[in-house]
Design a protein around this motif. Structure first.
Motif, PDB file in Angstrom:
ATOM      1  N   LEU A 109       2.790  -5.437   5.094  1.00  0.00           N
ATOM      2  CA  LEU A 109       1.548  -4.841   4.615  1.00  0.00           C
ATOM      3  C   LEU A 109       1.639  -4.634   3.112  1.00  0.00           C
ATOM      4  O   LEU A 109       2.719  -4.614   2.529  1.00  0.00           O
ATOM      5  CB  LEU A 109       1.239  -3.548   5.359  1.00  0.00           C
ATOM      6  CG  LEU A 109       2.283  -2.431   5.392  1.00  0.00           C
ATOM      7  CD1 LEU A 109       2.301  -1.627   4.101  1.00  0.00           C
ATOM      8  CD2 LEU A 109       2.044  -1.505   6.574  1.00  0.00           C
ATOM      9  N   PHE A 110       0.490  -4.468   2.506  1.00  0.00           N
ATOM     10  CA  PHE A 110       0.413  -4.321   1.044  1.00  0.00           C
ATOM     11  C   PHE A 110       0.417  -2.846   0.690  1.00  0.00           C
ATOM     12  O   PHE A 110      -0.553  -2.118   0.952  1.00  0.00           O
ATOM     13  CB  PHE A 110      -0.844  -4.997   0.517  1.00  0.00           C
ATOM     14  CG  PHE A 110      -0.933  -5.017  -0.987  1.00  0.00           C
ATOM     15  CD1 PHE A 110      -0.271  -5.985  -1.734  1.00  0.00           C
ATOM     16  CD2 PHE A 110      -1.682  -4.073  -1.669  1.00  0.00           C
ATOM     17  CE1 PHE A 110      -0.352  -6.007  -3.118  1.00  0.00           C
ATOM     18  CE2 PHE A 110      -1.776  -4.083  -3.054  1.00  0.00           C
ATOM     19  CZ  PHE A 110      -1.107  -5.053  -3.783  1.00  0.00           C
ATOM     20  N   ASP A 111       1.515  -2.375   0.102  1.00  0.00           N
ATOM     21  CA  ASP A 111       1.626  -0.982  -0.348  1.00  0.00           C
ATOM     22  C   ASP A 111       2.191  -0.889  -1.759  1.00  0.00           C
ATOM     23  O   ASP A 111       2.632   0.182  -2.195  1.00  0.00           O
ATOM     24  CB  ASP A 111       2.490  -0.175   0.625  1.00  0.00           C
ATOM     25  CG  ASP A 111       3.920  -0.716   0.739  1.00  0.00           C
ATOM     26  OD1 ASP A 111       4.233  -1.725   0.072  1.00  0.00           O
ATOM     27  OD2 ASP A 111       4.717  -0.133   1.500  1.00  0.00           O
ATOM     28  N   LEU A 112       2.186  -1.992  -2.500  1.00  0.00           N
ATOM     29  CA  LEU A 112       2.827  -2.028  -3.816  1.00  0.00           C
ATOM     30  C   LEU A 112       2.310  -0.959  -4.784  1.00  0.00           C
ATOM     31  O   LEU A 112       3.102  -0.413  -5.567  1.00  0.00           O
ATOM     32  CB  LEU A 112       2.676  -3.418  -4.440  1.00  0.00           C
ATOM     33  CG  LEU A 112       3.362  -4.578  -3.692  1.00  0.00           C
ATOM     34  CD1 LEU A 112       3.110  -5.894  -4.422  1.00  0.00           C
ATOM     35  CD2 LEU A 112       4.846  -4.325  -3.538  1.00  0.00           C
ATOM     36  N   PRO A 113       1.000  -0.603  -4.777  1.00  0.00           N
ATOM     37  CA  PRO A 113       0.550   0.409  -5.736  1.00  0.00           C
ATOM     38  C   PRO A 113       1.131   1.797  -5.510  1.00  0.00           C
ATOM     39  O   PRO A 113       1.020   2.653  -6.383  1.00  0.00           O
ATOM     40  CB  PRO A 113      -0.981   0.426  -5.528  1.00  0.00           C
ATOM     41  CG  PRO A 113      -1.301  -0.896  -4.930  1.00  0.00           C
ATOM     42  CD  PRO A 113      -0.143  -1.216  -4.057  1.00  0.00           C
ATOM     43  N   ARG A 114       1.728   2.055  -4.361  1.00  0.00           N
ATOM     44  CA  ARG A 114       2.281   3.385  -4.091  1.00  0.00           C
ATOM     45  C   ARG A 114       3.705   3.558  -4.612  1.00  0.00           C
ATOM     46  O   ARG A 114       4.265   4.654  -4.523  1.00  0.00           O
ATOM     47  CB  ARG A 114       2.227   3.665  -2.583  1.00  0.00           C
ATOM     48  CG  ARG A 114       1.045   4.515  -2.165  1.00  0.00           C
ATOM     49  CD  ARG A 114      -0.261   3.783  -2.231  1.00  0.00           C
ATOM     50  NE  ARG A 114      -0.417   2.850  -1.120  1.00  0.00           N
ATOM     51  CZ  ARG A 114      -1.368   1.948  -1.047  1.00  0.00           C
ATOM     52  NH1 ARG A 114      -2.251   1.812  -2.027  1.00  0.00           N
ATOM     53  NH2 ARG A 114      -1.460   1.139  -0.007  1.00  0.00           N
ATOM     54  N   SER A 115       4.329   2.517  -5.125  1.00  0.00           N
ATOM     55  CA  SER A 115       5.687   2.596  -5.656  1.00  0.00           C
ATOM     56  C   SER A 115       5.703   2.062  -7.083  1.00  0.00           C
ATOM     57  O   SER A 115       4.810   1.310  -7.491  1.00  0.00           O
ATOM     58  CB  SER A 115       6.655   1.763  -4.808  1.00  0.00           C
ATOM     59  OG  SER A 115       6.738   2.248  -3.482  1.00  0.00           O
ATOM     60  N   ALA A 148       1.629   3.324   3.410  1.00  0.00           N
ATOM     61  CA  ALA A 148       0.378   2.799   3.969  1.00  0.00           C
ATOM     62  C   ALA A 148      -0.808   3.680   3.595  1.00  0.00           C
ATOM     63  O   ALA A 148      -0.680   4.888   3.389  1.00  0.00           O
ATOM     64  CB  ALA A 148       0.488   2.702   5.488  1.00  0.00           C
ATOM     65  N   ALA A 149      -1.978   3.061   3.500  1.00  0.00           N
ATOM     66  CA  ALA A 149      -3.233   3.777   3.276  1.00  0.00           C
ATOM     67  C   ALA A 149      -4.315   3.126   4.118  1.00  0.00           C
ATOM     68  O   ALA A 149      -4.313   1.909   4.320  1.00  0.00           O
ATOM     69  CB  ALA A 149      -3.620   3.753   1.802  1.00  0.00           C
ATOM     70  N   LYS A 154      -4.369   8.533   3.600  1.00  0.00           N
ATOM     71  CA  LYS A 154      -3.021   8.053   3.860  1.00  0.00           C
ATOM     72  C   LYS A 154      -2.926   7.520   5.283  1.00  0.00           C
ATOM     73  O   LYS A 154      -3.402   8.148   6.223  1.00  0.00           O
ATOM     74  CB  LYS A 154      -2.029   9.202   3.675  1.00  0.00           C
ATOM     75  CG  LYS A 154      -0.565   8.794   3.822  1.00  0.00           C
ATOM     76  CD  LYS A 154      -0.093   7.944   2.674  1.00  0.00           C
ATOM     77  CE  LYS A 154       1.384   7.581   2.839  1.00  0.00           C
ATOM     78  NZ  LYS A 154       1.610   6.671   3.989  1.00  0.00           N
ATOM     79  N   GLY A 155      -2.314   6.360   5.434  1.00  0.00           N
ATOM     80  CA  GLY A 155      -2.018   5.818   6.752  1.00  0.00           C
ATOM     81  C   GLY A 155      -0.570   6.070   7.107  1.00  0.00           C
ATOM     82  O   GLY A 155       0.173   6.701   6.351  1.00  0.00           O
ATOM     83  N   ALA A 174       1.288   0.154  12.217  1.00  0.00           N
ATOM     84  CA  ALA A 174       1.435   0.611  10.838  1.00  0.00           C
ATOM     85  C   ALA A 174       0.048   0.540  10.225  1.00  0.00           C
ATOM     86  O   ALA A 174      -0.459  -0.539   9.915  1.00  0.00           O
ATOM     87  CB  ALA A 174       2.427  -0.265  10.080  1.00  0.00           C
ATOM     88  N   VAL A 175      -0.587   1.693  10.096  1.00  0.00           N
ATOM     89  CA  VAL A 175      -2.025   1.785   9.806  1.00  0.00           C
ATOM     90  C   VAL A 175      -2.239   1.675   8.296  1.00  0.00           C
ATOM     91  O   VAL A 175      -1.942   2.605   7.539  1.00  0.00           O
ATOM     92  CB  VAL A 175      -2.596   3.099  10.352  1.00  0.00           C
ATOM     93  CG1 VAL A 175      -4.107   3.144  10.139  1.00  0.00           C
ATOM     94  CG2 VAL A 175      -2.261   3.242  11.834  1.00  0.00           C
ATOM     95  N   ASN A 176      -2.804   0.550   7.872  1.00  0.00           N
ATOM     96  CA  ASN A 176      -2.949   0.252   6.441  1.00  0.00           C
ATOM     97  C   ASN A 176      -4.125  -0.705   6.289  1.00  0.00           C
ATOM     98  O   ASN A 176      -3.945  -1.908   6.230  1.00  0.00           O
ATOM     99  CB  ASN A 176      -1.661  -0.397   5.921  1.00  0.00           C
ATOM    100  CG  ASN A 176      -1.662  -0.593   4.413  1.00  0.00           C
ATOM    101  OD1 ASN A 176      -1.576   0.363   3.660  1.00  0.00           O
ATOM    102  ND2 ASN A 176      -1.745  -1.846   3.972  1.00  0.00           N
TER     103      ASN A 176
END
Length: 330
Positions: A109-115, A148-149, A154-155, A174-176
């Protein structure tokens, strides 16, 4: 939980804080399971999904790896393979016990903006998630759900299960998603009618900051203890996508790569044509499992939403509507 299905274990590894909000979740089936997949949406990130087509050679998988980190996160599956190979678990390709190739389909899943840039799962995340695999596991901002979002909120990791006759069906999500999982004018989850979630749904709108639509992707696994072919297992994965679509609006967009895997452990046989219902007995039993797959995946989505905690700058449901959990608002 998905681990109510005998033979299924779940493990997480994540990093949250100090510029990190990402992780990996592994659904481990040490004895193997027939595998299948259904992928929808316009932005998938996957590994070993073609192998799961019914016409292809390998029938059983050893684990499914779900990870954050976008395409970079597919590296987590390397660690899962190493963990399995050290235990001689995999598809035999030689005469010696260690001559195996572990079968590990994966999706990210795409979560790159959170790190911070460059902070993403690697092979060590997959290995550590396997080490942590057990029947009991956490929900929320853990594993692949750490960053996740879902829409404005927030997911996280959610799970649910259901008994259908002699069979057990379980799901992990994984809810995103790009879409919302909640009616923001009321605070009620779109799939609230799929179960008792232990909350008192609020009835007020939330003042949420607008969030730029990221690339997203909800990924997950549905497991059943039935003996299924790869084609029948795929019908389970297809049905689980219906549960996803009940839980978020819109679903399967060009910005999502929604991917659901199915695992059939084979503990119980479906009825055959020799029974009182003849030729329709097996497809009717399969259809009942498919209906359950949609329900449990929708419930898993809601549990992932409710269990999540604020991370990576994205507010959690429990912080926006605390009254749902018996806490005063504001």
């Amino acid at each position: 939980m998905i681990t109510d299905v005998p033979g299924v274990l779940v493990g997480h590894h994540e990093r949250v804080g100090d510029g990190w909000a990402t992780g990996t979740t592994v659904v481990l089936v040490p004895e193997g399971a027939v595998g299948a997949v259904d992928q929808r949406g316009g932005a998938p990130g996957t590994r070993e999904t073609n192998l799961l087509e019914p016409e292809n050679l390998v029938q059983r998988v050893n684990a499914v790896c779900l990870s954050g980190g976008s395409a970079y996160g597919l590296a987590a599956a390397d660690g899962v393979m190493r963990w399995l190979s050290e235990r001689n678990l995999g598809f035999p390709v030689g005469t010696q016990p260690h001559e195996v190739v572990p079968i590990v389909p994966a999706a990210v899943l795409f979560d790159l903006p959170r790190s911070d840039w460059g902070n993403r799962p690697d092979a060590s995340f997959g290995y550590a998630a396997c080490d942590a695999a057990a029947r009991s596991f956490e929900l929320g901002t853990v594993g692949a759900g750490a960053g996740a979002a879902v829409g404005s909120l927030k997911g996280g990791i959610g799970s649910a299960g259901e008994v259908v006759g002699e069979f057990t069906v379980g799901a992990l999500a994984a809810v995103n998603a790009a879409g919302e999982a909640v009616d923001l004018t009321t605070g009620r989850a779109y799939a609230a009618d799929h179960g008792d979630f232990g909350v008192q749904w609020p009835s007020r709108a939330a003042d949420l900051p607008s969030r730029r639509t990221d690339l997203n992707t909800t990924i997950g696994v549905v497991a059943v203890d039935a003996a299924l072919s790869k084609a029948e297992a795929r019908r389970i994965a297809v049905a689980a996508q219906d549960g996803l679509a009940r839980a978020v609006r819109p679903a399967h967009t060009m910005f999502d790569g929604d991917t659901v895997f199915a695992l059939a452990t084979g503990a119980h046989e479906l009825p055959d044509a020799s029974g009182p219902f003849g030729a329709v007995a097996r497809p009717a039993a399969l259809d009942a499992l498919c209906s359950a797959a949609a329900r449990v995946f929708a419930r898993a989505m809601v549990h992932g939403l409710l269990a999540a905690t604020t991370a990576g700058g994205v507010p959690a449901y429990r912080d926006v509507w605390p009254e749902a959990f018996g806490q005063p608002p504001g």
